[in-house]
Design a protein around this motif. Structure first.
Motif, PDB file in Angstrom:
ATOM      1  N   UNK A 219     -18.403  14.184 -72.655  1.00 27.63           N
ATOM      2  CA  UNK A 219     -19.293  13.546 -71.690  1.00 27.63           C
ATOM      3  C   UNK A 219     -20.646  13.260 -72.319  1.00 27.63           C
ATOM      4  N   UNK A 220     -21.709  13.781 -71.673  1.00 28.70           N
ATOM      5  CA  UNK A 220     -23.064  13.576 -72.194  1.00 28.70           C
ATOM      6  C   UNK A 220     -23.429  14.587 -73.267  1.00 28.70           C
ATOM      7  N   UNK A 221     -22.572  15.564 -73.492  1.00 30.19           N
ATOM      8  CA  UNK A 221     -22.860  16.604 -74.475  1.00 30.19           C
ATOM      9  C   UNK A 221     -22.356  16.188 -75.850  1.00 30.19           C
ATOM     10  N   UNK A 222     -23.245  16.111 -76.857  1.00 33.43           N
ATOM     11  CA  UNK A 222     -22.825  15.658 -78.183  1.00 33.43           C
ATOM     12  C   UNK A 222     -22.045  16.733 -78.937  1.00 33.43           C
ATOM     13  N   UNK A 223     -21.488  16.336 -80.048  1.00 37.59           N
ATOM     14  CA  UNK A 223     -20.786  17.266 -80.943  1.00 37.59           C
ATOM     15  C   UNK A 223     -21.758  18.360 -81.394  1.00 37.59           C
ATOM     16  N   UNK A 224     -21.243  19.607 -81.443  1.00 37.42           N
ATOM     17  CA  UNK A 224     -22.092  20.731 -81.850  1.00 37.42           C
ATOM     18  C   UNK A 224     -21.342  21.644 -82.814  1.00 37.42           C
ATOM     19  N   UNK A 225     -22.103  22.250 -83.711  1.00 35.12           N
ATOM     20  CA  UNK A 225     -21.639  23.332 -84.571  1.00 35.12           C
ATOM     21  C   UNK A 225     -22.508  24.548 -84.291  1.00 35.12           C
ATOM     22  N   UNK A 226     -21.901  25.727 -84.362  1.00 40.88           N
ATOM     23  CA  UNK A 226     -22.671  26.949 -84.126  1.00 40.88           C
ATOM     24  C   UNK A 226     -22.105  28.049 -85.003  1.00 40.88           C
ATOM     25  N   UNK A 227     -22.991  28.929 -85.460  1.00 45.30           N
ATOM     26  CA  UNK A 227     -22.564  30.089 -86.235  1.00 45.30           C
ATOM     27  C   UNK A 227     -23.437  31.277 -85.855  1.00 45.30           C
ATOM     28  N   UNK A 228     -22.853  32.449 -85.823  1.00 48.28           N
ATOM     29  CA  UNK A 228     -23.615  33.673 -85.546  1.00 48.28           C
ATOM     30  C   UNK A 228     -24.355  34.105 -86.799  1.00 48.28           C
ATOM     31  N   UNK A 229     -25.558  34.609 -86.613  1.00 45.90           N
ATOM     32  CA  UNK A 229     -26.335  35.191 -87.707  1.00 45.90           C
ATOM     33  C   UNK A 229     -26.134  36.699 -87.635  1.00 45.90           C
ATOM     34  N   UNK A 230     -25.705  37.280 -88.740  1.00 43.97           N
ATOM     35  CA  UNK A 230     -25.334  38.697 -88.736  1.00 43.97           C
ATOM     36  C   UNK A 230     -26.090  39.485 -89.798  1.00 43.97           C
TER      37      UNK A 230
END
Length: 538
Positions: A219-230
């Motif tokens: 929809x209106x939400x673009x492609x995203x990447x996410x990673x946890x910082x550990x």
């Protein structure tokens, strides 16, 4: 060593001695009990045991030196100087001697040192566009890192902690989606967005995965990447990349993995700085309320004027074993904190300690907050009983310990009134003035307790023998004394026939020789049942 100390901007560590100077190399961090199973060569050894003020720490210092350590960290005792023998042992061994602040703990100290080592040991790269350069981050902090990640990934960046607060973000372009705009403007991810991420399983995947998670455009939400910082097994936060109206770089996942490593020391330092500030505040507030250490220093560090009047309230949960009791105290802590910006709240295991700087209303101000907490506790669905005791207003924050002591006594009065058959309404909330002579009675009881425990005689024999058998006679005597000798009223309280109570009173005289008609005996009996907790059940 110099770099490690520079990394610590929270005041967790203090260098006491550095015989070899501060330029000695530190290769690792180990706990003292680990030294027997792993090498301590070139390491800083954390000694969980005797403080630096105790001569017993000499053995730990020499043991660490014998195993090749370069530094040893001991805990500091509040207001107590380091033991000369410990300083001498470090000097002779050539070890750097550091002490951990009293408000810190060993977990935070180890995380600080290990993150500092990781931070200092990362070489600047910048050879390829996929790797954010650590040197840029060193200069500009997390904001510079966010900008670097944006350049290497081709997306818009937010770096967040585990409470979804935005710690840094890259520049926002004209194509920014509504969620990102609301997140940056609000300083945190909107609650509805967090709920959506939780329902979709993204958060579960984020907290359990060590790799980059891809979320396609929808929809209106673009492609995203996410990673946890550990930091090891601990999750410190996350880095989010949104396409922001343009396609992400094919190297974006690799750049994000390297960015997570580069961000870890900064997020550790953010967490330590935040927790250090809270710990320092709690340490100062506890010292002020308990009368420990330099009261003026505590007041100054809390931002309190030494001549400002204040009062202390204590909110104690009565249902300590129930999990809902914790949640109730958490809600009351928020309520107290929001009452006025100057209110300070210390959360302890089964209670809250609240320092209230008062205005012109003074006593009415204190009573109003006490009633608010009582009303809120009653209205919560958890159904947890909380007793709120308010100490008197004292002329200065330096006298807060006296107000705290009275507030604790007020809570005890409420507890005893309830145990002696008071109604629920009158057993929940009171000020020192409302507690009246009951406060002095508690002081008298505390004063005479050693005399009672060391004494002997018929009353002592009766109380000790009967309590060992269940306390039926002691409770009957307590009800009789509370009713001023009115057998009918006391029997009603005990749910007994009056003749049954009369029989028990005769038994006290015939078996133990206790004459309850004698004024001195009645006084001693009254003190005895109050001291031994033999009050009749409600």
């Amino acid at each position: 060593m110099r770099d490690l100390l520079a990394f610590d901007d929270s005041g967790t560590l203090r260098l006491l001695l550095a015989p070899a100077g501060q330029d000695v190399a530190v290769r690792g961090v180990v706990f003292g009990d680990e030294v027997g199973t792993r090498s301590a060569e070139g390491c800083a050894v954390l000694v969980v045991g005797p403080p630096v003020s105790c001569a017993e720490a000499v053995a730990a210092v020499r043991g660490a030196a014998a195993r090749g350590a370069c530094a040893v960290v001991l805990r500091e005792s509040q207001g107590v100087l380091p033991a000369p023998d410990v300083l001498a042992a470090a000097e002779e061994s050539g070890l750097a001697l550091l002490c951990r602040a009293p408000w810190a703990d060993w977990t935070d100290t180890a995380a600080l040192l290990r993150s500092a080592l990781s931070y200092a040991g990362t070489e600047p790269s910048g050879e390829s566009p996929e790797e954010p350069a650590e040197s840029e981050d060193t200069v500009g902090g997390l904001s510079a890192l966010a900008s670097a990640i944006a350049e290497y990934t081709g997306g818009a960046i937010t770096i967040e902690d585990t409470r979804f607060r935005v710690l840094a973000h890259s520049a926002t372009g004209p194509e920014t989606d509504g969620v990102r705009r609301a997140t940056i403007l609000g300083g945190r991810v909107p609650e509805r967005r967090v709920a959506e991420l939780r329902r979709s399983g993204i958060l579960h995947a984020l907290w359990t995965s060590r790799d980059v998670i891809h979320r396609p455009a929808h929809g209106d939400s673009p492609e995203r990447l996410v990673i946890a910082v550990r930091n090891g097994l601990e999750v410190l936060g996350s880095i989010w990349v949104a396409s922001d109206g343009r396609g992400l770089s094919p190297h974006a996942p690799d750049a994000l993995r390297r960015a997570a490593e580069a961000a870890a020391p900064h997020l550790v330092r953010h967490r330590l700085r935040e927790s250090a500030a809270v710990r320092r505040r709690d340490h100062a507030l506890r010292g002020l309320l308990y009368g420990l250490g330099d009261q003026r220093t505590h007041a100054w560090s809390l931002g309190l004027s030494a001549d400002a009047p204040c009062a202390v309230l204590v909110a104690e949960r009565a249902d300590g074993a129930r999990p809902s009791a914790d949640r109730t105290l958490d809600v009351l802590a928020l309520q107290a904190s929001s009452y006025r910006s100057t209110v300070l709240v210390l959360r302890e295991r089964d209670r809250l300690l609240i320092l209230l700087p008062v205005g012109q209303a003074q006593d009415r101000d204190v009573a109003r907050l006490a009633r608010e907490l009582d009303t809120l506790a009653v209205s919560l669905p958890a159904g947890v009983t909380v007793r709120v005791g308010a100490g008197p207003v004292v002329a200065s924050a330096l006298g807060a310990a006296a107000s705290y002591e009275e507030a604790v006594l007020v809570v005890r009065v409420l507890r005893e009134r309830r145990s002696r058959g008071g109604t629920e309404g009158e057993a929940r909330c009171a000020t020192a003035a409302e507690a009246g002579p009951s406060l002095d009675v508690l002081r008298v009881l505390d004063a005479v307790r050693p005399l009672w425990e060391a004494g002997a005689g018929p009353v002592h024999d009766l109380v000790r023998t009967d309590l060992a058998a269940g306390g039926e006679l002691v409770r009957s005597l307590a009800a009789y004394l509370d009713a001023s000798g009115d057998v009918t009223r006391a029997a009603r309280r005990l749910v007994l026939h009056p003749n049954t109570l009369r029989y028990r009173l005769r038994r006290a005289r015939e078996r133990f020789g206790v004459d309850i008609d004698d004024p001195d005996t009645r006084l001693l009996l009254t003190l005895a049942v109050r001291l031994t907790g033999g009050s009749p059940r409600p």
